[in-house]
Design a protein around this motif. Structure first.
Motif, short mmCIF file in Angstrom:
data_model
loop_
_atom_site.label_atom_id
_atom_site.label_comp_id
_atom_site.label_asym_id
_atom_site.label_seq_id
_atom_site.Cartn_x
_atom_site.Cartn_y
_atom_site.Cartn_z
N PHE A 80 11.43 7.96 -2.10
CA PHE A 80 11.23 7.75 -0.66
C PHE A 80 12.32 8.55 0.05
O PHE A 80 13.28 8.99 -0.59
CB PHE A 80 11.34 6.26 -0.32
CG PHE A 80 10.11 5.45 -0.69
CD1 PHE A 80 8.85 5.87 -0.35
CD2 PHE A 80 10.24 4.24 -1.35
CE1 PHE A 80 7.72 5.13 -0.68
CE2 PHE A 80 9.12 3.48 -1.69
CZ PHE A 80 7.86 3.94 -1.34
N GLY A 245 4.74 -2.38 0.86
CA GLY A 245 5.04 -0.97 0.60
C GLY A 245 5.69 -0.81 -0.76
O GLY A 245 6.90 -0.57 -0.85
N CYS A 250 2.98 2.48 -2.45
CA CYS A 250 3.04 1.95 -1.08
C CYS A 250 1.89 0.97 -0.82
O CYS A 250 1.22 1.03 0.22
CB CYS A 250 3.05 3.07 -0.05
SG CYS A 250 3.72 2.51 1.53
N TYR A 276 11.02 0.37 2.11
CA TYR A 276 10.58 1.62 2.77
C TYR A 276 9.72 1.30 4.00
O TYR A 276 10.03 1.67 5.13
CB TYR A 276 9.80 2.44 1.75
CG TYR A 276 8.97 3.57 2.32
CD1 TYR A 276 9.57 4.72 2.84
CD2 TYR A 276 7.57 3.51 2.31
CE1 TYR A 276 8.80 5.76 3.34
CE2 TYR A 276 6.80 4.55 2.81
CZ TYR A 276 7.41 5.68 3.32
OH TYR A 276 6.66 6.71 3.83
N ALA A 277 8.64 0.54 3.75
CA ALA A 277 7.61 0.37 4.78
C ALA A 277 8.11 -0.41 6.00
O ALA A 277 7.63 -0.19 7.11
CB ALA A 277 6.40 -0.34 4.18
N CYS A 449 5.68 12.31 -1.15
CA CYS A 449 6.15 11.57 0.02
C CYS A 449 6.66 12.55 1.09
O CYS A 449 7.33 13.53 0.76
CB CYS A 449 7.29 10.64 -0.41
SG CYS A 449 7.69 9.42 0.85
#
Ligand code: PLP
Length: 480
Positions: A80, A245, A250, A276-277, A449
């Motif tokens: 990520f 995620g 994800c 991340y999300a 990504c």
């Protein structure tokens, strides 16, 4: 180095960093060095006499840079994003210059208070319920910056474990604590990050890893059935780590279903890992992905992944800060101060005592970009991912392996895992592009990504051209 030289060298360093970032695209994304390369280039002992700064910086370019993987490179598409931006770098620079160690309010009041305020700002922007905010009237919760998402999962599991043991001890006062500990069971999906497994190892508790559905999403019924089964075996469910995620693809666990199921297990701590999300929830159109958060006891996201903030800055919010700190409080006299009861002492919210002034960089980022600037950045990455997805879909030799909701696209050549492994290793060895694989639903997939802050549509097209060229070569070889 005195301050006169620091001024000069500081300017030079800013210049070096700007040049590095501006010309990054000309370098290989990944280094072509073998393990131990640096040992052959540097002396085996530290210098006894001071060395010239120019010589040190020459060695940076000649010896260090050849071994650097360039995470900010426009063709780095692995993992990520590693958050980075000029305001954030300046924030870290100032924090390092101030050099305070803000373990308690008294150890540096601004360090503590800014962290509380900035975490409330970000929590509100993400759309967390009010009970996660420290400065909301009547709230028992609050936010804290940890070093990593792994640490967020660990401290919440520690808090849940302490709470469960306390409860069991009250029910069985004559049973040895070690025996009670052996009954505790934590839960996560097979798609959860490996840090949950590590946290369970450290906490010395059992972990049941559950099968997600075909979309890599953990479902409520799966959790409920597992807990009922375990209770029948005399085990005690105490902690569930869900993911919004997942690292592999994800994917989003079904938080509303899981939260609803956990109503039958009111003592179980529900954690949400959105490393991340979670950052993307600052966009109103993405807030539906946070549905079910009202059931959670804790939530973490990493601005150092996807919010233009440099490592380390992993933000954790808890519904009840007393439940967190009661697992972590140690209170020697030398750390006590006159405001211990009235103020937050973040040393009780995590594992380390010493803490850097990390909120400065997040504050700089939030103020310099504004929420609107950060929303623009997130949407830009999503747009790039969608563009990549379209390119993949147009080529019938490939398939898409995830629902592309944010900046991650998972894809593969229709064919064997071996073929896809070869495709990825050939691309990575070229040094032109960098991606990593994952195993999702037991299939080998390649993750692409959107990472670089200012990546363009041309960067995406260029990356796709490289992938297609390598695939053409491989498929041609396969036919002969
Ligand atoms: N959780 C998720 C969902 C992740 O994607 C990652 C890393 O990518 C982690 C946890 C671990 O993050 P950290 O390196 O901050 O411990």
């Amino acid at each position: 180095m005195d301050s006169t030289e620091f001024r000069k060298r500081g300017m030079e360093m800013v210049e070096y960093i700007c040049n590095y970032l501006e010309t990054l695209g000309e370098r290989r994304v990944t280094p072509s060095v073998e393990p131990g390369y640096l040992r052959h280039l540097l002396p085996s002992e530290a210098p006894h006499e001071p060395e010239d700064w120019d010589q040190i910086m020459n060695d940076v370019e000649d010896k260090i840079m050849p071994g650097v993987t360039h995470w900010q490179h426009p063709r780095f598409h692995a993992y990520f994003p590693a958050g980075n931006s000029f305001p954030s770098i300046l924030g870290d620079m100032l924090g390092d210059g101030i050099g305070c160690i803000g373990f308690s309010w008294a150890a540096s009041p601004a360090c503590t208070e800014l962290e509380t305020i900035v975490l409330d700002w970000l929590g509100k922007a993400i759309g967390l319920p009010d009970h996660f905010l420290a400065l909301k009237e009547g709230s028992t919760g609050g936010g804290v910056i940890q070093t990593s998402a792994s640490e967020c999962v660990l401290v919440t599991m520690l808090a849940a474990r302490a709470q469960a043991l306390k409860r069991l001890k009250a029910q069985h006062p004559f049973v040895e604590e070690g025996h009670l500990l052996s009954k505790l069971m934590a839960y996560c999906s097979k798609e959860a990050h490996s840090c949950v497994e590590k946290a369970a190892m450290i906490c010395f508790v059992k972990l049941r890893i559950l099968e997600p559905d075909e979309n890599a999403s953990l479902r409520g019924q799966t959790i409920g059935e597992a807990m009922e089964e375990d209770e029948l075996q005399g085990l005690v469910p105490f902690f569930v780590s869900t993911t919004l995620g997942t690292t592999g693809s994800c994917a989003f666990d079904n938080l509303p279903e899981i939260g609803n199921e956990l109503k039958k297990f009111p003592c179980v701590w529900l954690h949400v890992d959105a490393a991340y999300a979670g950052n993307s929830f600052i966009c109103p159109e993405l807030k539906p992905l946070l549905k079910g958060i009202e059931y959670a006891d804790s939530f973490n996201t990493n601005p150092n992944k996807w919010l233009l903030t440099n490592f380390d800055c992993s933000t954790l919010w808890v519904r009840d800060r007393i439940r967190l700190t009661s697992a972590l409080v140690v209170d020697p006299l030398y750390l006590k101060h006159g405001y211990s009861d009235a103020a937050i002492d973040y040393r009780h919210w995590g594992v380390p005592l010493s803490r850097r002034f990390r909120s400065l960089k997040l504050w700089f980022v939030l103020r310099s970009y504004g929420i609107s600037g950060l929303q623009h950045y997130i949407r830009h990455h999503i747009k790039l991912a969608k563009r990549f997805e379209e390119l993949v879909l147009k080529d019938k030799r490939f398939e898409i392996c995830n629902q592309v909701k944010l900046g991650l696209v998972c894809f593969r050549l229709k064919g064997s895992d071996k073929l896809n492994e070869k495709l990825l290793s050939t691309i990575n060895e070229s040094g032109k592009l960098h991606m990593v694989p994952a195993s999702v639903n037991d299939r080998y997939i390649i993750r692409f990504c959107a990472v670089a802050q200012n990546a363009t549509a041309e960067d995406i097209d260029y990356a796709w051209d490289i992938i297609v060229d390598v695939a053409n070569e491989l498929l041609e070889k396969e036919q002969h």
